[in-house]
Design an enzyme around this catalytic site. Structure first.
Site, PDB file in Angstrom:
ATOM      1  N   ASN A 126       0.845  -1.184   0.000  1.00  0.00           N
ATOM      2  CA  ASN A 126       0.000   0.000   0.000  1.00  0.00           C
ATOM      3  C   ASN A 126       0.886   1.241   0.000  1.00  0.00           C
ATOM      4  O   ASN A 126       1.369   1.675   1.031  1.00  0.00           O
ATOM      5  CB  ASN A 126      -0.911  -0.031   1.225  1.00  0.00           C
ATOM      6  N   ASP A 127       1.088   1.793  -1.183  1.00  0.00           N
ATOM      7  CA  ASP A 127       1.966   2.950  -1.351  1.00  0.00           C
ATOM      8  C   ASP A 127       1.559   4.123  -0.474  1.00  0.00           C
ATOM      9  O   ASP A 127       2.328   5.070  -0.314  1.00  0.00           O
ATOM     10  CB  ASP A 127       1.867   3.450  -2.801  1.00  0.00           C
ATOM     11  N   CYS A 128       0.351   4.088  -0.008  1.00  0.00           N
ATOM     12  CA  CYS A 128      -0.193   5.255   0.688  1.00  0.00           C
ATOM     13  C   CYS A 128      -0.226   5.086   2.201  1.00  0.00           C
ATOM     14  O   CYS A 128      -0.724   5.951   2.908  1.00  0.00           O
ATOM     15  CB  CYS A 128      -1.588   5.550   0.147  1.00  0.00           C
ATOM     16  N   ASN A 168       1.989   5.547   4.666  1.00  0.00           N
ATOM     17  CA  ASN A 168       3.324   6.124   4.870  1.00  0.00           C
ATOM     18  C   ASN A 168       3.452   6.471   6.347  1.00  0.00           C
ATOM     19  O   ASN A 168       3.143   7.573   6.768  1.00  0.00           O
ATOM     20  CB  ASN A 168       3.497   7.365   3.990  1.00  0.00           C
ATOM     21  N   GLN A 211       5.713   9.582  -0.903  1.00  0.00           N
ATOM     22  CA  GLN A 211       6.589   8.418  -1.051  1.00  0.00           C
ATOM     23  C   GLN A 211       8.070   8.765  -0.942  1.00  0.00           C
ATOM     24  O   GLN A 211       8.883   7.905  -0.643  1.00  0.00           O
ATOM     25  CB  GLN A 211       6.339   7.721  -2.393  1.00  0.00           C
TER      26      GLN A 211
END
Ligand code: BGC
Ligand code: NOJ
Length: 821
Positions: free
Chosen positions: A492-494, A496, A509
């Site tokens: 899940n790139d989001c 963070n 990112q």
């Protein structure tokens, strides 16, 4: 017509493997991809889109305007003009948008045909890139279906991009002065920067004698005009313009005199060519392109028979690729997706990764490390040799720490420093990608292939060492709960968890992470178990018993950590944040349950025997499943949480904030199949199956023949509306879920497993699968109402124990009957 709800905009032609669009004003441009090797094009249903060589950013051949209104302007355009009346139109509808008498677009496998009729004049354009060539063909047939002779002008139009698409879209102070062309024998050559550091040029040729040409866009369009009304087309007169700076363009003018019933074929060829550094100019010392090598290519592809042959070869190629797996199930949407479109989308995602679509600009993102590894899952059965090369390319960008650049540039195959590394799931995907390749091909030797780190000469070690480092990368980064640290993000790139951004516009990112945190990921923990078991199996096959048991032990330890610290009571937690507070837990007020940790842990087998898996899957069904698919988490985040990162920046129901992120839905399908729930696995499969959703095209909006990355979730006002079609891990993972887990035809190291977990209402299905050179004709038999796993396997009339078909002899055809009683 107002108020009418059009639910569908076309239909599937399964026999020809085409989607037929019947009306040009689809809810969004519905695109297709041309090219399979080096030259590619994106082609919309109204001929919009652009072409490029290898890399959509660094070698853009034609220009496209982003975020335009209408959405889809800039393309491979033709204009027809009736020279008696002065009327003109675009046979692909855009850009002139005349109300055509008929229109049809057939998106096929690596080609698109658009045909239309206007005032008795028929047109048919077929766009494709022949195998082995860097030339895009527009085969055009214009016919006169009236009772009178007609005098027509046919104009072509492409706008050249000055190669680097990013620079082309921004650096006007320079670019308005650099454009250069040559015109020779009616061929338009685009050669901006050829004088200096480029050895490549583009060309645009036509098979007919020309009445004129244009190479300066604004001469072609005229002042204050757009592509809908070019002055040259309106007046019927080309200006024979030569571009010096401004906007190099390619337009041919062909006069067509057609008797009643007569038709003529015109071929346009848009190509890319590189000369050797020593042979750039002719005569040497001049600044004129040496055309001696390209001329034969142009002559070849302006030939009608050659074009027809090239097209047939492309069709044969696809027939061969798709023949690796063909199924006949009771469900037409399944058959269509497995046999044609899902496999096709897997090829496109393999080629493009996440770089270029109508949602990915081709500028921002190259090949994703995690993405391209996953793309292998859905591609490897078609062309294992290409998968092998891809693995070597990806692994060559791995860092010596075992970490990975998140992306690399397709042209240079070098890691992309702008994005950098630190996505802690990345390295583990390499193990899973390699596993899928070896299971398909049996090629264990790839593990001995020497592969560098970060492309550094002298750093080469066997690929197997890379995989060990991938595993160690996780082990060297464990948090207080013995779970893997998340780094910048995981799948899940989001999510963070170390970013804490409060500055508008800062990229989540890549912004410098706050140090000192202990954010951990349960998703990576599950993925680690899966990867460690795969590497253990590979070690065993290499006869390395010590490592076999070492990796197994690591998998067991991680499983224990998940069950102890990652279990929330009714589902798997998602993560621990910077301060070690749980995420995806009933202790949270929003974001209590996430899909990823359920799918990844269960796919790794965690909790299956002990029963947590079934409990978690019940929770998914209760809390996350909707009629349009399974949302990513619930409840959606209603405000911005700096400690969570980009995920909470999205409005509720979109993207990673409780959207139906289709990529993870198959993880749940696979998990359900592993727990023997065929009905539920297939039900989830159907909910996001694009062919099934064709009936609600007006709601879904994106193409009905390919998966989209996201469908708006139940918290969104537009629930059910898809976005980001084409380039998503959804393609490979759904292909895996349906073919390997629901239909259960699954490659393993030892051979092909037949382990269907199908809906109870089915009475079986049939499949043909080519595997390591042998063709298997498989029949699965079962009575309606029965559910369960295979109880009897008969291979060429001989009962076999277990459910693995022993590897056959290459060239043989084997009959397999699997019974579920
Ligand atoms: C998007 C993600 C995507 C990521 C890529 C984010 O802004 O929301 O879906 O994976 O960018 O870097
Ligand atoms: C799209 C990215 O390409 C992929 O790598 C990522 O896993 C998903 N978005 C989820 O964030």
């Amino acid at each position: 017509m107002s108020g009418e709800i059009i639910l569908k905009f076309g239909h599937f032609d399964d026999e020809n493997r085409e989607y037929v669009i019947e009306s040009p004003d689809t809810p969004l441009p519905w695109i297709n991809y041309l090219g399979l090797e080096e030259m590619y094009g994106i082609c919309s249903n109204t001929a919009g889109g652009y072409s490029f060589y290898k890399d959509a950013r660094l070698r853009r051949i034609t220009r496209y305007r982003y975020n335009n209104a209408p959405f889809d302007i800039g393309g491979r355009y033709l204009y027809l003009r009736d020279n008696d009346s002065g009327a003109f139109w675009s046979p692909s509808w855009q850009p002139v948008k005349t109300d055509l008498d008929s229109y049809e677009c057939r998106h096929g496998l690596s080609y698109t045909t658009i045909s239309s009729k206007y005032r008795g004049i028929s047109s048919e354009m077929t766009y494709f890139i022949p195998l082995g060539e860097t030339v895009e063909i527009w085969k055009t047939v214009i016919g006169n279906q009236t009772t009178k002779e007609v005098n027509l002008s046919l104009f072509s139009s492409v706008e050249f991009c000055l190669w680097d698409a990013q620079d082309d879209a921004t650096n006007f102070q320079r670019n308005f002065s650099t454009g250069q062309v040559e015109v020779e024998d009616g061929v338009i050559y685009h050669k901006t920067e050829y004088r200096e550091r480029r050895n490549h040029f583009a060309y645009f040729a036509c098979s007919m004698p020309l009445a004129g040409f244009d190479t300066q866009r604004d001469e072609f369009l005229g002042k204050y005009r757009g592509f809908d009304k070019p002055l040259v087309v309106e007046s019927g007169q080309s200006r024979n313009s030569i571009a010096n700076g401004w906007a190099p363009h390619g337009s041919h003018h062909v006069l067509l005199n057609l008797k009643p019933g007569e038709s003529k074929e015109v071929i346009f060829a848009l190509g890319y060519f590189e000369n050797d550094e020593q042979e750039k100019f002719d005569p040497p010392g001049s600044q004129i392109i040496n055309k001696s090598h390209v001329r034969p290519v142009i002559d070849k592809w302006l030939n009608k028979d050659q074009v027809d042959l090239g097209f047939r070869q492309l069709k044969d190629y696809w027939n061969e690729l798709l023949s690796v797996l063909q199924v006949q199930t009771p469900d037409a949407d399944t058959n269509r997706m497995v046999n044609i479109w899902n496999a096709y989308q897997c090829m496109v995602t393999f080629n493009m990764s996440r770089s270029t679509s109508f949602y990915e600009s081709g500028i921002g993102r190259g090949m994703g490390f995690r993405d391209s590894n996953q793309d292998l899952f859905g591609f490897v059965h078609m062309i294992p040799e290409k998968a092998r090369q891809r693995i070597i390319d990806i692994a060559s960008t791995q860092l010596e720490t075992g970490g990975a650049y998140h992306q690399y540039q397709p042209l240079t195959k070098r890691g992309n420093n702008d994005i950098g590394s630190g996505f802690n799931d990345d390295p583990l995907w390499l193990i899973l990608g390699v596993a899928s390749y070896i299971k398909e091909s049996g090629d264990l030797a790839i593990l001995d292939a020497l592969v560098p780190y970060d492309n550094k000469e002298g750093s080469e070690v066997p690929l197997y060492e890379h995989l060990v480092r991938s595993l160690n990368y996780t082990l060297e980064r464990l948090g207080p709960h013995d779970l893997p640290l998340i780094g910048r993000a995981d799948w899940n790139d989001c999510l963070n968890l170390n970013c804490f951004s409060t500055t508008p516009g800062e990229p989540f990112q890549t912004t410098e992470n706050q140090s000192g945190g202990v954010a951990e990921s349960v998703m990576i923990a599950g993925q680690f178990v899966l990867a460690a078991e795969e590497l253990s199996a590979m070690a065993a096959l290499r006869g390395n018993d010590a490592e076999e048991s070492e990796f197994m032990k690591r998998a067991e330890q991680m499983t224990a950590a998940i069950l102890e610290h990652g279990w929330d009571g009714k589902w798997f937690k998602r993560a621990y944040d910077f301060y070690s507070n749980p995420i995806g837990s009933s202790a949270n007020s929003e974001g209590q349950i996430f899909i990823e940790s359920q799918g990844m842990c269960i796919m790794a087998g965690v909790g299956i025997k002990s029963g947590q898996a079934s409990i978690a899957l019940e929770s998914v069904n209760e809390r996350l499943a909707t009629e349009h698919g399974i949302v990513l988490q619930q409840p959606a985040y209603t405000r911005y949480y700096p400690e969570l990162g980009e995920i909470s920046s999205y409005p509720p129901g979109y993207k990673e904030n409780a959207g139906i992120f289709c990529h993870t839905n198959p993880w749940i399908m696979i998990s359900e199949a592993m727990c023997s729930n065929g009905d539920r696995a297939f039900d989830y499969y159907k909910r996001i199956n694009p062919s099934k959703r064709e009936a609600i095209s007006e709601v879904h909006k994106c193409e009905p023949y390919v998966y989209s990355q996201m469908i708006a979730g139940k918290d969104a006002p537009t629930h059910g509306e898809a976005k980001n079609s084409w380039l998503s891990g959804t393609a490979a993972l759904n292909f895996t879920a349906i073919s390997q887990w629901i239909l259960g035809i699954r490659p393993t190291y030892e051979g092909l497993i037949i382990d269907p977990v199908i809906p109870s209402s089915w009475t079986g299905f049939q499949a043909t699968r080519k595997f390591r050179g042998t063709t298997y004709n498989i029949t699965v038999e079962k009575e309606a109402g029965v559910s369960g796993r295979v109880t009897e396997l008969i291979v060429d009339s001989v009962p076999v124990s277990g459910n693995i078909i022993p590897v056959g002899r290459p060239g043989n055809t084997v009959t397999v009957i699997a019974k579920i009683v």
